[in-house]
Motif scaffolding. Structure first.
Motif, PDB file in Angstrom:
ATOM      1  N   VAL A   2       6.259  19.154 -38.642  1.00 38.60           N
ATOM      2  CA  VAL A   2       7.518  18.741 -39.216  1.00 38.60           C
ATOM      3  C   VAL A   2       8.647  19.155 -37.529  1.00 38.60           C
ATOM      4  O   VAL A   2       9.043  18.109 -36.999  1.00 38.60           O
ATOM      5  N   SER A   3       8.041  20.053 -36.957  1.00 38.52           N
ATOM      6  CA  SER A   3       8.807  19.945 -35.590  1.00 38.52           C
ATOM      7  C   SER A   3       8.115  18.877 -34.180  1.00 38.52           C
ATOM      8  O   SER A   3       6.617  19.036 -34.833  1.00 38.52           O
ATOM      9  N   LYS A   4       8.540  19.424 -33.423  1.00 38.77           N
ATOM     10  CA  LYS A   4       8.074  18.509 -32.332  1.00 38.77           C
ATOM     11  C   LYS A   4       6.763  18.387 -31.569  1.00 38.77           C
ATOM     12  O   LYS A   4       6.007  17.322 -31.392  1.00 38.77           O
ATOM     13  N   GLU A   5       6.574  19.818 -31.802  1.00 40.77           N
ATOM     14  CA  GLU A   5       5.221  20.850 -31.347  1.00 40.77           C
ATOM     15  C   GLU A   5       4.101  19.984 -32.356  1.00 40.77           C
ATOM     16  O   GLU A   5       2.999  19.396 -32.248  1.00 40.77           O
ATOM     17  N   GLN A   6       4.495  19.779 -33.403  1.00 39.45           N
ATOM     18  CA  GLN A   6       3.627  19.369 -34.869  1.00 39.45           C
ATOM     19  C   GLN A   6       3.283  17.850 -34.147  1.00 39.45           C
ATOM     20  O   GLN A   6       2.006  17.203 -34.825  1.00 39.45           O
ATOM     21  N   ILE A   7       3.813  17.239 -34.652  1.00 34.77           N
ATOM     22  CA  ILE A   7       4.081  15.829 -34.347  1.00 34.77           C
ATOM     23  C   ILE A   7       3.517  15.370 -33.295  1.00 34.77           C
ATOM     24  O   ILE A   7       2.509  14.638 -33.721  1.00 34.77           O
ATOM     25  N   ARG A   8       4.410  15.692 -32.059  1.00 34.51           N
ATOM     26  CA  ARG A   8       2.801  15.804 -30.771  1.00 34.51           C
ATOM     27  C   ARG A   8       1.444  16.045 -30.927  1.00 34.51           C
ATOM     28  O   ARG A   8       0.626  15.044 -30.522  1.00 34.51           O
ATOM     29  N   GLN A   9       1.140  17.334 -31.355  1.00 35.42           N
ATOM     30  CA  GLN A   9      -0.762  17.453 -32.011  1.00 35.42           C
ATOM     31  C   GLN A   9      -0.937  16.354 -32.523  1.00 35.42           C
ATOM     32  O   GLN A   9      -2.427  15.644 -32.568  1.00 35.42           O
ATOM     33  N   PHE A  10      -0.038  15.697 -33.847  1.00 35.84           N
ATOM     34  CA  PHE A  10      -1.017  14.847 -34.616  1.00 35.84           C
ATOM     35  C   PHE A  10      -0.744  13.901 -34.170  1.00 35.84           C
ATOM     36  O   PHE A  10      -1.942  13.287 -34.006  1.00 35.84           O
ATOM     37  N   LEU A  11       0.385  13.334 -33.871  1.00 32.49           N
ATOM     38  CA  LEU A  11       0.118  11.691 -32.709  1.00 32.49           C
ATOM     39  C   LEU A  11      -0.765  12.009 -31.464  1.00 32.49           C
ATOM     40  O   LEU A  11      -1.932  10.883 -31.646  1.00 32.49           O
ATOM     41  N   SER A  12      -1.425  12.716 -31.646  1.00 28.60           N
ATOM     42  CA  SER A  12      -2.370  13.286 -30.429  1.00 28.60           C
ATOM     43  C   SER A  12      -3.814  13.235 -31.002  1.00 28.60           C
ATOM     44  O   SER A  12      -4.735  12.543 -30.218  1.00 28.60           O
ATOM     45  N   ALA A  13      -4.336  14.184 -31.902  1.00 24.66           N
ATOM     46  CA  ALA A  13      -4.720  13.375 -32.836  1.00 24.66           C
ATOM     47  C   ALA A  13      -5.299  12.124 -33.064  1.00 24.66           C
ATOM     48  O   ALA A  13      -6.727  11.711 -33.049  1.00 24.66           O
ATOM     49  N   LEU A  14      -4.630  11.572 -33.899  1.00 27.02           N
ATOM     50  CA  LEU A  14      -4.474   9.850 -34.081  1.00 27.02           C
ATOM     51  C   LEU A  14      -4.744   9.309 -32.941  1.00 27.02           C
ATOM     52  O   LEU A  14      -5.750   7.830 -33.271  1.00 27.02           O
ATOM     53  N   TYR A  15      -4.581   9.697 -31.537  1.00 26.90           N
ATOM     54  CA  TYR A  15      -4.251   8.407 -30.873  1.00 26.90           C
ATOM     55  C   TYR A  15      -5.481   9.294 -29.412  1.00 26.90           C
ATOM     56  O   TYR A  15      -5.366   9.006 -28.557  1.00 26.90           O
ATOM     57  N   GLY A  16      -6.632   9.709 -30.579  1.00 26.88           N
ATOM     58  CA  GLY A  16      -8.043  10.257 -29.623  1.00 26.88           C
ATOM     59  C   GLY A  16      -7.933  10.801 -28.780  1.00 26.88           C
ATOM     60  O   GLY A  16      -8.735  11.181 -28.196  1.00 26.88           O
ATOM     61  N   GLY A  17      -6.816  12.093 -28.690  1.00 26.23           N
ATOM     62  CA  GLY A  17      -7.235  13.402 -27.975  1.00 26.23           C
ATOM     63  C   GLY A  17      -7.883  14.740 -28.546  1.00 26.23           C
ATOM     64  O   GLY A  17      -8.390  14.609 -29.732  1.00 26.23           O
ATOM     65  N   GLN A  18      -8.524  15.692 -28.292  1.00 27.35           N
ATOM     66  CA  GLN A  18      -9.604  16.231 -28.037  1.00 27.35           C
ATOM     67  C   GLN A  18      -8.954  17.412 -27.840  1.00 27.35           C
ATOM     68  O   GLN A  18      -8.269  17.726 -27.325  1.00 27.35           O
TER      69      GLN A  18
END
Length: 192
Positions: free
Chosen positions: A37-53
């Protein structure tokens, strides 16, 4: 998958034929949108979906399981999105939430019922299909037999994963341009 006469739930599909679609069960469960729900959680979620490690190669997205929440805190930036692009997506999801997007994973039966009403199962117009050869979800074997439903199918392949337009933009856009020039525009001219 092409329209079928018998409905197969997402759970049964994952259990019997497409285990790599397990993430769809998780994304459609409601758990993800409640936890992110928070901006930081959204950023982490999207990073995970788009190949972040994570720093030790941790991966927070698994096609068969979905999101591994404990790894999200470790996610580094996505190699596919610029910081500006990521900021845009984060702001949009923070303003509108993820419920609407994640609803897609709750529509399997609705889509099935709509497909049953199709007048024909043959798509008889020129179609370009670009297969991402390293896609762990939409694997090449899923594309076998497409010609029976798309008789005017043009196939192309690219060495990329699920996000081929970001991973190989020059190659994919070149394939699209070539197909438009050679097939689509010529088909339109001959139809006049």
């Amino acid at each position: 998958m092409a329209p079928t006469k018998r409905f197969l739930s997402l759970e049964d599909t994952v259990r019997t034929v497409l285990p790599q679609f397990g993430y769809q069960i998780h994304l459609g469960s409601g758990e993800v949108e409640k936890a992110i729900v928070s901006k930081e959680q959204i950023r982490q979620f999207l990073s995970a979906l788009y190949g972040g490690q994570g720093p030790n190669g941790e991966i927070a997205f698994n096609p068969e399981k979905g999101i591994t929440f404990e790894y999200l805190l470790k996610m580094g930036p996505s190699p596919l999105l610029t910081e500006t692009e990521m900021d845009y997506y984060v702001d949009e999801y923070a303003n509108h939430g993820m419920h609407g997007t994640l609803n897609w994973y709750r529509t399997r039966e609705l889509n099935y019922r709509e497909e049953l009403t199709l007048e024909k199962s043959i798509i008889d117009v020129p179609v370009l299909f670009v297969q991402a050869l390293n896609d762990g979800v939409l694997t090449p074997d899923l594309a076998r037999g497409m010609e029976q439903y798309f008789p005017k199918l043009t196939r192309r392949e690219v060495m990329a994963g699920h996000w081929a337009l970001w991973q190989a933009p020059v190659q994919v856009n070149g394939m699209i341009r070539e197909w438009l020039e050679d097939v689509a525009f010529n088909h339109a001219k001959s139809s006049l």
